[in-house]
Design a protein around this motif. Structure first.
Motif, mmCIF file in Angstrom:
data_model
loop_
_atom_site.group_PDB
_atom_site.id
_atom_site.type_symbol
_atom_site.label_atom_id
_atom_site.label_comp_id
_atom_site.label_asym_id
_atom_site.label_seq_id
_atom_site.Cartn_x
_atom_site.Cartn_y
_atom_site.Cartn_z
ATOM 1 N N ALA A 1 0.860 -1.182 0.000
ATOM 2 C CA ALA A 1 0.000 0.000 0.000
ATOM 3 C C ALA A 1 0.894 1.230 0.000
ATOM 4 C CB ALA A 1 -0.931 0.002 1.206
ATOM 5 N N GLU A 2 0.342 2.383 -0.392
ATOM 6 C CA GLU A 2 1.129 3.589 -0.595
ATOM 7 C C GLU A 2 0.866 4.596 0.520
ATOM 8 O OE1 GLU A 2 -1.377 2.332 -2.467
ATOM 9 O OE2 GLU A 2 -1.138 2.936 -4.554
ATOM 10 N N LEU A 3 1.921 5.301 0.903
ATOM 11 C CA LEU A 3 1.845 6.243 2.017
ATOM 12 C C LEU A 3 1.474 7.658 1.601
ATOM 13 C CD1 LEU A 3 5.176 5.231 3.815
ATOM 14 C CD2 LEU A 3 2.870 4.598 4.550
ATOM 15 N N ASP A 4 1.755 8.054 0.362
ATOM 16 C CA ASP A 4 1.776 9.472 0.027
ATOM 17 C C ASP A 4 0.437 9.995 -0.494
ATOM 18 O OD1 ASP A 4 2.225 7.844 -2.223
ATOM 19 O OD2 ASP A 4 3.327 9.400 -3.290
ATOM 20 N N ALA A 5 0.286 11.308 -0.350
ATOM 21 C CA ALA A 5 -0.872 12.042 -0.861
ATOM 22 C C ALA A 5 -0.402 12.984 -1.969
ATOM 23 C CB ALA A 5 -1.541 12.830 0.270
ATOM 24 N N LEU A 6 -1.347 13.744 -2.509
ATOM 25 C CA LEU A 6 -1.063 14.667 -3.603
ATOM 26 C C LEU A 6 -1.015 16.113 -3.110
ATOM 27 C CD1 LEU A 6 -3.370 12.940 -6.171
ATOM 28 C CD2 LEU A 6 -0.962 13.439 -6.606
ATOM 29 N N PRO A 7 -0.209 16.972 -3.744
ATOM 30 C CA PRO A 7 -0.122 18.385 -3.335
ATOM 31 C C PRO A 7 -1.273 19.198 -3.918
ATOM 32 C CG PRO A 7 1.415 17.950 -5.111
ATOM 33 C CD PRO A 7 0.780 16.628 -4.780
ATOM 34 N N MET A 8 -2.459 19.059 -3.341
ATOM 35 C CA MET A 8 -3.637 19.771 -3.822
ATOM 36 C C MET A 8 -4.597 19.987 -2.666
ATOM 37 S SD MET A 8 -5.225 16.559 -5.987
ATOM 38 C CE MET A 8 -6.738 17.375 -6.459
ATOM 39 N N ARG A 9 -5.438 20.992 -2.807
ATOM 40 C CA ARG A 9 -6.388 21.364 -1.760
ATOM 41 C C ARG A 9 -7.669 20.547 -1.906
ATOM 42 N NH1 ARG A 9 -6.613 24.228 3.116
ATOM 43 N NH2 ARG A 9 -5.037 25.655 2.261
ATOM 44 N N GLU A 10 -8.096 19.939 -0.809
ATOM 45 C CA GLU A 10 -9.306 19.119 -0.832
ATOM 46 C C GLU A 10 -10.554 19.997 -0.881
ATOM 47 O OE1 GLU A 10 -11.448 15.481 1.708
ATOM 48 O OE2 GLU A 10 -9.366 16.052 2.101
ATOM 49 N N ARG A 11 -11.550 19.590 -1.697
ATOM 50 C CA ARG A 11 -12.796 20.337 -1.851
ATOM 51 C C ARG A 11 -14.013 19.445 -1.599
ATOM 52 N NH1 ARG A 11 -10.680 25.388 -1.697
ATOM 53 N NH2 ARG A 11 -9.113 25.701 -3.336
ATOM 54 N N THR A 12 -13.854 18.391 -0.822
ATOM 55 C CA THR A 12 -14.966 17.458 -0.607
ATOM 56 C C THR A 12 -16.008 17.978 0.373
ATOM 57 O OG1 THR A 12 -13.825 16.328 1.198
ATOM 58 C CG2 THR A 12 -13.436 15.502 -1.042
ATOM 59 N N GLY A 13 -15.602 18.849 1.291
ATOM 60 C CA GLY A 13 -16.522 19.316 2.323
ATOM 61 C C GLY A 13 -16.773 18.306 3.421
ATOM 62 N N LEU A 14 -16.044 17.214 3.456
ATOM 63 C CA LEU A 14 -16.225 16.194 4.481
ATOM 64 C C LEU A 14 -15.780 16.724 5.844
ATOM 65 C CD1 LEU A 14 -14.813 13.160 2.479
ATOM 66 C CD2 LEU A 14 -17.200 13.461 3.192
ATOM 67 N N PRO A 15 -16.410 16.274 6.919
ATOM 68 C CA PRO A 15 -16.001 16.752 8.247
ATOM 69 C C PRO A 15 -14.581 16.343 8.614
ATOM 70 C CG PRO A 15 -17.618 14.973 8.416
ATOM 71 C CD PRO A 15 -17.586 15.381 6.981
ATOM 72 N N TYR A 16 -14.055 15.301 7.994
ATOM 73 C CA TYR A 16 -12.687 14.861 8.270
ATOM 74 C C TYR A 16 -11.739 15.224 7.125
ATOM 75 C CZ TYR A 16 -14.548 10.954 5.499
ATOM 76 O OH TYR A 16 -15.157 10.187 4.542
ATOM 77 N N ALA A 17 -12.113 16.186 6.305
ATOM 78 C CA ALA A 17 -11.285 16.593 5.167
ATOM 79 C C ALA A 17 -9.968 17.193 5.638
ATOM 80 C CB ALA A 17 -12.034 17.611 4.315
ATOM 81 N N SER A 18 -8.966 17.078 4.800
ATOM 82 C CA SER A 18 -7.677 17.706 5.055
ATOM 83 C C SER A 18 -7.825 19.222 5.034
ATOM 84 C CB SER A 18 -6.668 17.276 3.986
ATOM 85 O OG SER A 18 -5.517 18.087 4.026
ATOM 86 N N ARG A 19 -7.133 19.882 5.928
ATOM 87 C CA ARG A 19 -7.121 21.340 5.965
ATOM 88 C C ARG A 19 -5.803 21.901 5.421
ATOM 89 N NH1 ARG A 19 -11.770 20.187 6.392
ATOM 90 N NH2 ARG A 19 -13.043 20.385 8.267
ATOM 91 N N ASP A 20 -4.966 21.023 4.909
ATOM 92 C CA ASP A 20 -3.657 21.430 4.411
ATOM 93 C C ASP A 20 -3.679 21.497 2.886
ATOM 94 O OD1 ASP A 20 -2.645 21.369 7.056
ATOM 95 O OD2 ASP A 20 -2.345 19.199 6.899
ATOM 96 N N ASP A 21 -2.555 21.887 2.312
ATOM 97 C CA ASP A 21 -2.416 21.902 0.858
ATOM 98 C C ASP A 21 -1.948 20.538 0.357
ATOM 99 O OD1 ASP A 21 -3.259 24.523 0.415
ATOM 100 O OD2 ASP A 21 -1.292 25.308 0.970
ATOM 101 N N ALA A 22 -2.546 19.503 0.899
ATOM 102 C CA ALA A 22 -2.304 18.129 0.478
ATOM 103 C C ALA A 22 -3.613 17.378 0.651
ATOM 104 C CB ALA A 22 -1.197 17.481 1.298
ATOM 105 N N MET A 23 -3.777 16.305 -0.129
ATOM 106 C CA MET A 23 -5.043 15.575 -0.126
ATOM 107 C C MET A 23 -4.816 14.138 -0.575
ATOM 108 S SD MET A 23 -8.368 16.209 -2.549
ATOM 109 C CE MET A 23 -9.742 15.031 -2.535
ATOM 110 N N HIS A 24 -5.500 13.217 0.084
ATOM 111 C CA HIS A 24 -5.517 11.829 -0.383
ATOM 112 C C HIS A 24 -6.567 11.726 -1.494
ATOM 113 C CE1 HIS A 24 -2.643 9.539 1.859
ATOM 114 N NE2 HIS A 24 -2.996 10.133 2.982
#
Length: 436
Positions: A85-108
């Motif tokens: 399995a892979e550890l890394d995420a992408l350098p992009m802002r999440e726009r899902t609106g999920l309550p557990y969404a990333s608040r950083d400039d990275a996103m799974h």
């Protein structure tokens, strides 16, 4: 040692047994999703993944080829089955609106958090099912998949020499298909394409915008390169061939009133096979050099291959056995055919594509796509339901289909996706182990 079973024992009850490990797996997933880390910076992710593997009884090794993690679960004599399995995420802002969404400039945005939670959950479940298999389970948390550099780094760090030659390496990948489905490719059909990422530096001569005739504008050269590159697919590639070319990044300048002295392009090229990829890469180099010369650039352009990956071909015999195990788990209607994809992976390096690094040949790879979309929402997108390749049928009055991987709106329906994700990986491992 007995031979691997064609039908994992108790496959029909495995989805129920997943309930024993589902709560910690969900907690793990939510934590990873909220705290993504990009390629090469996966320290926290590796630590959390390692903790989950340790809780399942695995012996841990950290910092293999960077932030790579290896967990080993021994259960007598038998095959060595690897889960990746892979550890890394992408350098992009999440726009899902999920309550557990990333608040950083990275996103799974590619489901790696789900892959990790499923792999750790599978290790946990296999530890509880130790009376049903014999062998050694190795679970790999690989860094830097999105940059196609992590698998090679782990292998160069002696992955196989330190932990033993695999008898099989298994992996799954999230896809916008209904949860509870998996998809395998037919024999000799690549699961993923060959690909390369190029970094191109176009040189100019900087100056004042009031005197452009005294400068050589690399932005204009870059624009000409981007336009001309479209011909590589449209006019230089046979219609029956599969090639994609994307200029994903364009960087130049620091101010609107300054002509910069260089421009940088990031180019991704994908192809169904190595020969087609080589032809496309040669065309890119030719066009970049020609446009630089036409612009009167003071220096030759620089073209660097930042990463390259082979097409992902799975072992047909082993894949057939795992596919039968998935059919026993999910039912035949939920085991789909995968037509191939222009996505790329460094997973082929764990097999023959990486033989120059690890010195091994004949290691079977099995890789399947895993549905992660809300089944009810999926079926509402089209009056016809699922097409044979897991895509929406495109009815004109249908709702929008689920967001694809790498979209800022990509969001696995974790309530319906996590249980079958754990079960699919577990039953595939059981199928490959010697059964008591």
């Amino acid at each position: 040692m007995t031979s691997p079973s064609h039908h994992a024992p108790g496959a029909e009850h495995l989805l129920t047994r997943v309930g024993e490990v589902l709560k910690p797996a969900l907690t793990h997933y939510l934590d990873l999703h909220a705290h993504p880390e990009v390629s090469g910076a996966e320290a926290r992710t590796a630590d959390r993944f390692g903790r989950r593997l340790a809780a399942a009884g695995c012996e841990l090794t950290h910092e293999v080829g960077g932030h790579g993690v290896v967990g080993v679960l021994r259960n007598g004599d038998g095959p060595r089955v690897w889960l990746r399995a892979e550890l890394d995420a992408l350098p992009m802002r999440e726009r899902t609106g999920l309550p557990y969404a990333s608040r950083d400039d990275a996103m799974h945005a590619c489901g790696h958090d789900l892959h990790l939670a499923a792999a750790a959950g599978a290790a946990d479940l296999l530890a509880r099912l130790s009376d049903r298999w014999r062998g050694t389970l190795l679970v790999v948390g690989q860094p830097a998949e999105e940059t196609l550099t992590g698998a090679g780094a782990m292998l160069r760090d002696g992955l196989y020499e330190r932990f033993g030659r695999p008898d099989v390496v298994l992996a799954q990948h999230a896809a916008p298909m209904p949860s509870g489905t998996v998809a395998h490719a037919a024999d000799r059909v690549p699961m993923a394409a060959a690909g390369a990422v190029l970094d191109v530096v176009l040189h100019g001569r900087g100056g004042h915008v009031a005197t452009p005739h005294l400068a050589v504008d690399p932005v204009v050269t870059a624009a000409a390169v981007v336009t001309r590159l479209q011909n590589v697919v449209a006019r230089e590639t046979a219609p029956a061939d599969q090639v994609t070319l994307t200029v994903g990044t364009v960087r130049a300048g620091t101010a609107a009133n300054v002509i910069p002295d260089h421009a940088v392009l990031g180019i991704a090229v994908r192809a169904a096979g190595e020969a087609s990829l080589d032809r496309a890469l040669a065309a890119v180099r030719r066009i970049v050099r020609a446009e630089s010369a036409a612009a009167g650039a003071p220096r030759e352009p620089e073209v660097t291959v930042a990463s390259r990956s082979a097409a992902l071909l799975c072992d047909p015999h082993t894949t057939g056995s795992v596919r039968r195990a998935h059919t026993g788990l999910l039912g035949p209607a939920r085991v789909l055919s995968w037509p191939g994809s222009m996505a790329t992976e460094d997973f082929p390096l764990f097999g023959d594509a990486g033989a120059a690094i690890h010195g091994e040949r004949g290691i079977p790879l099995v890789y399947w796509m895993l549905g992660v979309a809300d089944p009810d929402a999926w079926h509402r997108t089209t009056s016809d339901g699922i097409t044979s390749d897991g895509a929406a049928s495109g009815a004109p009055d249908a709702a929008p289909p689920p967001a694809p991987n790498h979209s800022p709106h990509f969001a696995p329906h974790i309530g319906s996706a996590l249980r079958p994700a754990i079960a699919a990986l577990t039953v595939a491992a059981l199928d490959r182990f010697a059964v008591t």
